[in-house]
Motif scaffolding. Sequence first.
Motif, PDB file in Angstrom:
ATOM      1  N   ARG A 372       0.554  -1.291   0.027  1.00  0.00           N
ATOM      2  CA  ARG A 372       0.065  -0.069  -0.075  1.00  0.00           C
ATOM      3  C   ARG A 372       1.167   1.252   0.283  1.00  0.00           C
ATOM      4  O   ARG A 372       2.059   1.460   0.690  1.00  0.00           O
ATOM      5  CB  ARG A 372      -0.639  -0.329   0.940  1.00  0.00           C
ATOM      6  N   VAL A 373       0.846   1.810  -1.332  1.00  0.00           N
ATOM      7  CA  VAL A 373       1.102   3.510  -1.057  1.00  0.00           C
ATOM      8  C   VAL A 373       0.964   4.454  -0.218  1.00  0.00           C
ATOM      9  O   VAL A 373      -0.202   4.853  -0.498  1.00  0.00           O
ATOM     10  CB  VAL A 373       0.869   3.609  -2.504  1.00  0.00           C
ATOM     11  N   ASN A 374       2.097   4.797   0.542  1.00  0.00           N
ATOM     12  CA  ASN A 374       1.465   6.583   1.618  1.00  0.00           C
ATOM     13  C   ASN A 374       1.221   7.442   0.311  1.00  0.00           C
ATOM     14  O   ASN A 374       2.661   8.595  -0.143  1.00  0.00           O
ATOM     15  CB  ASN A 374       2.261   5.938   2.383  1.00  0.00           C
ATOM     16  N   THR A 375       0.418   8.043  -0.159  1.00  0.00           N
ATOM     17  CA  THR A 375       0.156   8.822  -1.454  1.00  0.00           C
ATOM     18  C   THR A 375       0.240  10.550  -0.276  1.00  0.00           C
ATOM     19  O   THR A 375       1.230  11.044  -1.247  1.00  0.00           O
ATOM     20  CB  THR A 375       0.039   9.049  -2.157  1.00  0.00           C
ATOM     21  N   THR A 376       0.203  10.417   0.159  1.00  0.00           N
ATOM     22  CA  THR A 376       0.226  11.649   1.567  1.00  0.00           C
ATOM     23  C   THR A 376       1.719  11.937   1.603  1.00  0.00           C
ATOM     24  O   THR A 376       2.533  13.003   1.360  1.00  0.00           O
ATOM     25  CB  THR A 376      -0.613  11.629   2.365  1.00  0.00           C
ATOM     26  N   ARG A 377       2.247  11.158   1.648  1.00  0.00           N
ATOM     27  CA  ARG A 377       3.472  10.941   2.295  1.00  0.00           C
ATOM     28  C   ARG A 377       4.528  11.598   1.277  1.00  0.00           C
ATOM     29  O   ARG A 377       5.387  11.729   1.466  1.00  0.00           O
ATOM     30  CB  ARG A 377       4.494  10.159   3.296  1.00  0.00           C
ATOM     31  N   LEU A 378       3.947  10.899   0.064  1.00  0.00           N
ATOM     32  CA  LEU A 378       4.715  10.980  -0.991  1.00  0.00           C
ATOM     33  C   LEU A 378       4.783  12.306  -1.280  1.00  0.00           C
ATOM     34  O   LEU A 378       6.125  13.092  -1.635  1.00  0.00           O
ATOM     35  CB  LEU A 378       4.525   9.598  -1.869  1.00  0.00           C
ATOM     36  N   GLU A 379       3.710  12.403  -1.547  1.00  0.00           N
ATOM     37  CA  GLU A 379       3.553  14.082  -2.425  1.00  0.00           C
ATOM     38  C   GLU A 379       3.611  14.904  -1.196  1.00  0.00           C
ATOM     39  O   GLU A 379       3.987  16.198  -1.871  1.00  0.00           O
ATOM     40  CB  GLU A 379       1.828  14.014  -2.474  1.00  0.00           C
ATOM     41  N   ALA A 380       4.059  14.765   0.021  1.00  0.00           N
ATOM     42  CA  ALA A 380       4.533  16.455   0.805  1.00  0.00           C
ATOM     43  C   ALA A 380       5.775  16.117   0.711  1.00  0.00           C
ATOM     44  O   ALA A 380       6.444  17.183   1.092  1.00  0.00           O
ATOM     45  CB  ALA A 380       3.583  15.881   2.741  1.00  0.00           C
ATOM     46  N   SER A 381       6.504  15.001   0.615  1.00  0.00           N
ATOM     47  CA  SER A 381       8.048  15.337   0.542  1.00  0.00           C
ATOM     48  C   SER A 381       8.890  15.185  -0.736  1.00  0.00           C
ATOM     49  O   SER A 381       9.694  15.992  -1.092  1.00  0.00           O
ATOM     50  CB  SER A 381       8.461  13.437   1.361  1.00  0.00           C
TER      51      SER A 381
END
Length: 488
Positions: A372-381
Amino acid sequence: MSGTKGEEHTVPDNTPSDGGSRSLRLWGGRFEGGPADALTRLSVSVQFDWRLAPYDLLASRAHARVLGRAGLLTDDELARMLGALDDLEDACKAGEFRPTVADEDVHTALERGLLERLGSLGGKLRAGRSRNDQVATDLRLYLRDHVRHIVSRLAELETALMSQAEQHVDTAAPGMTHLQHAQPVSFGHQLLAHVHAFARDVDRLRDWDRRAAVSPLGSGALAGSSLPLDPETVARELGFDSAAPNSMDAVADRDFAAEFLFDAAMIGVHLSRLGEEIVLWASQEFRWIEMDDAYSTGSSIMPQKKNPDVAELARGKSGRLIGNLMTLLTTLKGLPLTYNRDLQEDKEPVFDAVDTLLLVLPAMAGLVATMRVNTTRLEASAPDGFALATDLAELLVRKGVAFRDAHEAVGHLVVWCQVNDKEFEDLTDDELAKVSPHFTPDVRDVLSVPGALASRSAPGGTAPSRVREQLAALRDLVDGHAAWATGS
């Protein structure tokens, strides 16, 4: 033709299946005494080459038919020979016939089984062939079969990566060089980079198969045969494209095995790279993904742990795949023509590479498919580490500034931000102008991650539009991989 996985991994025990029959060597006529126990133990290979039995039987049927066409077997003898070979194959599959501790190799064991069924007639099958051309043929048949299994598993991993990529074409992620934030990328683009690597592996294996599709059978020990055999017909019957043009090369050549081991080592390297990224992505420092419970493990002492064992094992097993290649290359170095007993050492690294890939690839496909990909974390960083600096420099280039000057100006801006504990988006117009007159208020137009992604629209770029095109092309390519693997 291939046996089941269970048949391939059957290892003979030390109990003779015939209740203690005498040893049946294929080479004893010239010797007055038997071999020393130490030589017997050193020479025996049946404990690992027994998995070639289905392929040896397949080649034996083809050889029997060519002996029949040459008039060396009557029609009745040929029918009885083929019936006995079929019965022996059924007995091998059922576990009713197994090699014994007295059998030197797979060929010895199967000839014993044939003699048990046919008596002296079984000995006629040995005419016109040698263990030298037999084993070279068997190993090619085995590998050509199992390479297709490997390609099938690679297609499953490619499909899992593409399915994840399709969901994350528009998900921004930090693109890295030197493991440092470099530029924002589509996470789907990064996942597809791994697909391209595995696609090259498949391409190499398919190209390998073209060179491996040459039959050594009919080459005898090294010089061919004086019997009226037909190697080309045998080759076609066994699914090869042609018979070997040089009998000495045919029995000595192990290029096909070494080349396969190189391809396996490269797959291992690509699995290791993907595994390393997954280990990083799953760490607390990254937190880009969460692994499914079915593809992770825990700690015996720390109850909170969720370990990326599949990825770590994939990374670790690349070492044995590389080692298998080095083992065979070292064995082959300096061997004179033609067959030498050193070549007994070709099979274990090949078998180990096949087993390792067929073990690791499905596990990695499952891990990738279920993460499961943590899209919120990816886009924030994604913009962290001043990752939009290159976009800012390229905007200045589009305004007529030399890239050398643009690079210098943006570098000064990064230093100013670090000293003043600010990000690009925090800067006022006055602060921008203070660093360089090139930084007019319109530079803010490129200081957004979606804009940065969209701007990378050259062929091969990370723009979502390009990633979708790439994904469509890869689907067709991987469909072709799966079709080749199944022969459809």
